[in-house]
Design an enzyme around this catalytic site. Structure first.
Site, PDB file in Angstrom:
ATOM      1  N   GLU A 260       0.822  -1.210   0.000  1.00 37.70           N
ATOM      2  CA  GLU A 260       0.000   0.000   0.000  1.00 37.70           C
ATOM      3  C   GLU A 260       0.857   1.261   0.000  1.00 37.70           C
ATOM      4  OE1 GLU A 260      -3.048   0.453  -0.545  1.00 37.70           O
ATOM      5  OE2 GLU A 260      -3.754  -1.609  -0.483  1.00 37.70           O
TER       6      GLU A 260
ATOM      7  N   TYR B 119      -6.074   6.775   4.456  1.00 38.92           N
ATOM      8  CA  TYR B 119      -6.260   5.794   3.386  1.00 38.92           C
ATOM      9  C   TYR B 119      -5.509   4.502   3.684  1.00 38.92           C
ATOM     10  CZ  TYR B 119      -5.394   2.971  -0.613  1.00 38.92           C
ATOM     11  OH  TYR B 119      -5.276   1.857  -1.412  1.00 38.92           O
TER      12      TYR B 119
ATOM     13  N   ASP C 142      -9.432   5.718  -2.565  1.00 43.09           N
ATOM     14  CA  ASP C 142      -8.242   6.213  -3.254  1.00 43.09           C
ATOM     15  C   ASP C 142      -8.679   6.942  -4.526  1.00 43.09           C
ATOM     16  OD1 ASP C 142      -8.924   4.215  -5.068  1.00 43.09           O
ATOM     17  OD2 ASP C 142      -6.869   3.472  -5.273  1.00 43.09           O
TER      18      ASP C 142
ATOM     19  N   CYS D 215     -15.848   1.998 -21.377  1.00 44.27           N
ATOM     20  CA  CYS D 215     -17.221   1.851 -20.880  1.00 44.27           C
ATOM     21  C   CYS D 215     -17.875   0.558 -21.357  1.00 44.27           C
ATOM     22  CB  CYS D 215     -18.058   3.056 -21.283  1.00 44.27           C
ATOM     23  SG  CYS D 215     -17.501   4.613 -20.534  1.00 44.27           S
TER      24      CYS D 215
ATOM     25  N   CYS E 243     -17.423  -2.190 -18.864  1.00 53.36           N
ATOM     26  CA  CYS E 243     -17.803  -1.929 -17.469  1.00 53.36           C
ATOM     27  C   CYS E 243     -18.996  -2.782 -17.047  1.00 53.36           C
ATOM     28  CB  CYS E 243     -18.137  -0.451 -17.295  1.00 53.36           C
ATOM     29  SG  CYS E 243     -18.664  -0.031 -15.619  1.00 53.36           S
TER      30      CYS E 243
ATOM     31  N   CYS F 225     -24.619   3.756 -14.727  1.00 57.95           N
ATOM     32  CA  CYS F 225     -23.682   4.878 -14.627  1.00 57.95           C
ATOM     33  C   CYS F 225     -24.373   6.208 -14.888  1.00 57.95           C
ATOM     34  CB  CYS F 225     -22.536   4.679 -15.622  1.00 57.95           C
ATOM     35  SG  CYS F 225     -21.318   6.017 -15.594  1.00 57.95           S
TER      36      CYS F 225
END
Length: 322
Positions: free
Chosen positions: A49, A132, A150, A212, A215, A221
């Site tokens: 991370e 985070y 994030d 897209c 997705c 969306c």
């Protein structure tokens, strides 16, 4: 969609459908990464991370693997000089992250019995660990229900729920409330949701060229429904060529390659001088000298590295911190 609209969405079956769709997609499309392995230790997750902050996976992988082979436990790193963390940070950039990981390893070894703490609050108390990172490690290493936010997650939320091309330039309280409202109640599903939305932002819902058609939640969306409006601002990338950051990186490359202090005048040698021999090994200088930096910029870079704890003066030369 407003926050009120998101809250309404959170109380409907539609949100549950989103959770399931994302979980199915993630199970099929997620990259196989070592820090996602069930065998990966919490220390490995913490290291990943920190390394992944502002750094792509392809650059992190070899450095992460080297670190975990070299220091499979925090106590091993804690016993080393902080300069060794910087040396093996390689070219990941932002090397102060290496110092922070070293400092965290010392605290873990001295105050937590050598084990990475397993709660958000305890993780947040470690040097260099922010909101985070604490949430991500608690979720991905310990299976906690934490709201992880994030850059990738913020972008997916902005498009999917708020109908915006990009999130605001910096994280807002409203974005955090939105992220919390979208979280599944089920603990295991919440971990999967965090990981899947993050992965969607990294692989599909990218900043410049979103895919897209690939997705799994495109029919839901808000951004697509709004006709894909353009961003309300132009993101500013960080300059690199000719900057102090580039010069500092070149100086750090010399220090990482040298086992003994490097005299200041060596940094000022002419461009034709490609390297010098130290402890039987040639330390390259060509990359540093190709920058052709002004003397005042070089001086500023050297002083800044010392001030930031990334280098120190010793025997009249500059070296990594001991």
């Amino acid at each position: 969609m407003s926050l009120a609209g998101a809250a309404e969405l959170a109380g409907t079956r539609h949100l549950a459908d989103l959770h399931r769709s994302m979980q199915r997609w993630f199970s099929e499309a997620a990259r196989v990464l070592p820090w996602r392995s069930p065998d990966c230790s919490p220390w490995g997750v913490l290291v990943s991370e920190v390394m992944l902050q502002q750094t792509p996976v392809v650059r992190v992988l070899p450095v992460w693997e080297d670190w975990l082979q070299r220091w499979p436990h925090p106590a091993g790193l804690a016993k080393e000089p902080s300069g060794e963390a910087v040396r093996h940070w390689g070219r990941l950039g932002y090397p102060r992250r290496a110092l922070r990981l070293h400092a965290a390893a010392v605290v873990i070894a001295e105050e937590h019995g050598g084990k990475v703490p397993d709660t958000h609050a305890a993780l947040l108390s470690l040097p260099g660990v922010g909101e985070y990172t604490a949430a991500a490690v608690a979720a991905f290493a310990f299976g906690r229900r934490e709201t992880v936010v994030d850059t990738n997650i913020r972008r997916v939320h902005a498009r999917l729920v708020s109908g915006l091309a990009l999130p605001s330039p910096s994280l807002t309280a409203a974005e955090m409330r939105l992220a919390e409202s979208l979280m599944p109640d089920d603990v295991a599903l919440s971990v999967s949701w965090n990981a899947s939305v993050m992965e969607l932002g990294a692989l599909v819902c990218t900043a410049r060229s979103p895919k897209c058609s690939e997705c799994p939640v495109r029919e839901s969306c808000a951004w697509r429904a709004a006709g894909e409006p353009p961003p309300t601002y132009t993101p500013k990338g960080q300059a690199w060529h000719g900057t102090d950051r580039q010069l500092r990186g070149a100086v750090m490359a010399v220090l990482r390659a040298a086992e003994s202090p490097v005299a200041r005048e060596i940094f000022e040698r002419p461009a034709a001088d490609l390297g010098f021999v130290a402890d039987g090994a040639t330390v390259p200088l060509a990359a540093l000298h190709r920058l052709n930096s002004a003397p005042e910029q070089l001086e500023r870079a050297l002083e800044g590295l010392v001030r930031d704890g990334l280098a120190e003066m010793h025997d009249g030369g500059l070296r990594l911190p001991a």
